[in-house]
Design a protein around this motif. Structure first.
Motif, PDB file in Angstrom:
ATOM      1  N   GLY A 156      42.131  35.632  39.167  1.00  0.00           N
ATOM      2  CA  GLY A 156      41.845  34.626  40.174  1.00  0.00           C
ATOM      3  C   GLY A 156      40.985  33.498  39.629  1.00  0.00           C
ATOM      4  O   GLY A 156      41.245  32.316  39.899  1.00  0.00           O
ATOM      5  N   CYS A 212      47.623  41.718  41.219  1.00  0.00           N
ATOM      6  CA  CYS A 212      47.134  41.289  42.535  1.00  0.00           C
ATOM      7  C   CYS A 212      47.809  42.058  43.658  1.00  0.00           C
ATOM      8  O   CYS A 212      47.990  41.533  44.766  1.00  0.00           O
ATOM      9  N   ALA A 226      42.416  36.629  45.278  1.00  0.00           N
ATOM     10  CA  ALA A 226      43.045  36.069  44.080  1.00  0.00           C
ATOM     11  C   ALA A 226      44.361  35.388  44.432  1.00  0.00           C
ATOM     12  O   ALA A 226      44.685  34.315  43.901  1.00  0.00           O
ATOM     13  N   TRP A 265      32.485  38.870  42.182  1.00  0.00           N
ATOM     14  CA  TRP A 265      33.273  38.048  41.260  1.00  0.00           C
ATOM     15  C   TRP A 265      32.372  37.351  40.238  1.00  0.00           C
ATOM     16  O   TRP A 265      32.880  36.832  39.239  1.00  0.00           O
ATOM     17  N   LYS A 273      33.553  32.567  46.938  1.00  0.00           N
ATOM     18  CA  LYS A 273      34.083  33.755  46.275  1.00  0.00           C
ATOM     19  C   LYS A 273      33.101  34.925  46.417  1.00  0.00           C
ATOM     20  O   LYS A 273      31.887  34.719  46.493  1.00  0.00           O
TER      21      LYS A 273
END
Length: 521
Positions: free
Chosen positions: A395, A165, A321, A366, A362
């Motif tokens: 995430g 991340c 995330a 994703w 999101k």
């Protein structure tokens, strides 16, 4: 050869005593050209009585010399040597004093004394080990072949886990460069890479222990400095040592977890300072979540230090995330608090709302490129989800972890211990067939599916393993259980993360639940 307590010189100076195989002197004394006074390899304890079984009852026999005892004659006078090292140049240490290095991390209240692992180790003679602390920067050309191999191994096999991340990949780029400037950090990286290599190759990790001891010597000096002198290198070193600690063969002492926690709380600006310090802070947050999930203990980390981070104002995948990782940590911190702690219901509801809002909003990328639901009849217990972004994989797993804790803690009890809560919940689920176990199992199954569907995202294997350890008992289908054990074996074989003990514990839990379930039916 393993020396029980090390030679007198090493004990007096509180340094690790390393004796190469076949050598009569430890490395430290040999380098100084001084005599090495090793303790006897074997010690004999006086035996004054024994117990022997007689008619199903133990009988004590005192061992005393008879007055008519016949002694064997000897050809030369016998000399009795007392069990002392005879080292007179330096005063011997008191027998009751601990001879291992101690770490004292900063604390707002009182410091915790942390005892390092066993100080005496044996090391193959063909391995490069230098227990003399380096006075300054290290020239890469002076690294031994083994050390260069370990640094490369760290970059290729370990750093990516911490960089999942972090768009700047600080653990892969900046941390190795700093290691060449900071001997303490270099020893930490060598210790971590060596232990990881020992696990993958199924070899002894005595070399890793030696590097770890050398790092502790330098770390003790750094911790003895005034707190205003603490810098990023100290924090990085302790977080790397926490990686090393997580790879322990048996139990997790959490010494460096506590140290990192206190250092990070002390250096409160690190979590929002940008650059390497912030990347290290977020990595430690994931380490703290791991410890809380696996060991069911509350986090002592001050989460307010993270609220000023730029991740809440950026729109990249890594930042998004980190937001759910932060929310997951806040949830765990509340539902894993000590018994008797009053949970703020409004705060709890805000967290639940924030998690669902995060999931609804999101990014489009994703969403999986491909999704195939699990099929137990085809012995395919986990879903297939192809995700474009590596941070998105992790995430989404933290989203499922958050959902599990929210499911279990709709009304977090305050008067029971964590064990009593888990036990009561387990019995209730089996006896009354309530909905949470299947719901929890679906989150665990999806987390594993995210890992197996995105093999290159190594970090995803860890959170899935942690969730299996804590909530794997909810997997009631034989296909899911078999698949979970295969997954854990795959993690240990490919990544060097010890998971066989998790599988053994799950098999025990599943067997007990099967017995309970049969009685209920």
């Amino acid at each position: 050869m393993r020396v029980t307590k090390g030679c007198a010189r090493c004990r007096h100076r509180h340094v690790r005593c390393v004796v190469p195989v076949g050598a009569s002197s430890c490395s430290y004394c040999a380098r100084l050209g001084q005599p090495c006074h090793l303790e006897p390899r074997f010690k004999f304890r006086p035996v004054r009585h024994i117990y022997q079984q007689c008619d199903s009852a133990p009988t004590r026999y005192d061992l005393v010399w008879d007055a008519q005892q016949v002694w064997v004659g000897v050809s030369r006078p016998v000399t009795f040597v007392p069990e002392t090292d005879g080292f007179t140049h330096e005063p011997p240490e008191p027998e009751e004093k601990d001879q291992e290095p101690e770490l004292s991390y900063p604390s707002p209240d009182e410091p915790i004394q942390l005892i390092a692992p066993n100080a005496a180790v044996s090391v193959p003679s063909d391995i490069f080990l230098d227990s003399t602390p380096s006075p300054g920067p290290v020239d890469a050309s002076t690294l031994s072949l083994r050390e260069a191999f370990l640094i490369r191994s760290y970059i290729q096999k370990i750093a990516a886990v911490a960089d999942i991340c972090d768009p700047q990949s600080h653990f892969s780029t900046e941390v190795p460069r700093r290691a060449l400037e900071e001997p303490m950090l270099l020893k930490a990286l060598l210790a971590l890479a060596s232990r990881h290599d020992a696990i993958l190759t199924n070899n002894s990790d005595c070399e890793a222990s030696a590097f770890h001891g050398e790092c502790l010597e330098l770390l003790i000096v750094a911790l003895n400095q005034p707190q205003e002198n603490y810098d990023e290198n100290l924090l990085i070193t302790v977080v790397v040592l926490r990686f090393y600690e997580e790879l322990e063969r048996s139990t997790d002492g959490k010494y460096h977890l506590l140290g990192s926690n206190r250092l990070l709380n002390l250096m409160s600006r690190s979590a929002s300072s940008g650059g390497l310090a912030e990347a290290v802070s977020w990595q430690f947050l994931r380490q703290a979540i791991y410890s809380s999930i696996v060991q069911c203990e509350p986090m002592q980390l001050d989460m307010q230090n993270y609220e000023r981070s730029s991740v809440f104002h950026r729109d990249d995948d890594a930042a998004y995330a980190n937001v759910i990782i932060f929310l997951c940590a806040c949830i765990i911190q509340q539902c894993c608090t000590a018994p008797g702690y009053a949970i703020d219901r409004k705060s709890w509801q805000r967290l639940a709302h924030s998690v669902e809002e995060w999931h609804r909003n999101k990014p489009r990328i994703w969403h999986p490129l491909r999704y195939e639901a699990p099929d137990l009849s085809a012995d395919r217990p986990f879903p297939e989800l192809w995700i474009m972004s590596p941070p998105a994989v992790v995430g989404l797993q933290y989203y499922h972890a958050s959902s599990i804790f929210l499911t279990l803690s709709d009304a977090p009890p305050q008067q029971l211990t964590d064990y009593e809560i888990s036990r009561a919940r387990l019995i209730a689920e089996v006896c009354f067939q309530r909905h949470p176990p299947r719901k929890i199992a679906s989150h665990v199954v999806t987390a594993i599916g995210l890992s197996l569907s995105n093999e290159s995202v190594q970090s995803s294997y860890f959170i899935a393993s942690h969730l299996l350890h804590r909530f794997g008992y909810c997997l009631r289908q034989p296909a899911e259980q078999r698949g979970a054990l295969k997954f854990l074996s795959r993690v240990e074989k490919n990544l060097g993360w010890r998971t066989s003990w998790i599988g053994q514990e799950l098999e025990r839990q599943w067997s007990e639940l099967a017995v309970v379930g049969s009685k209920v039916d």
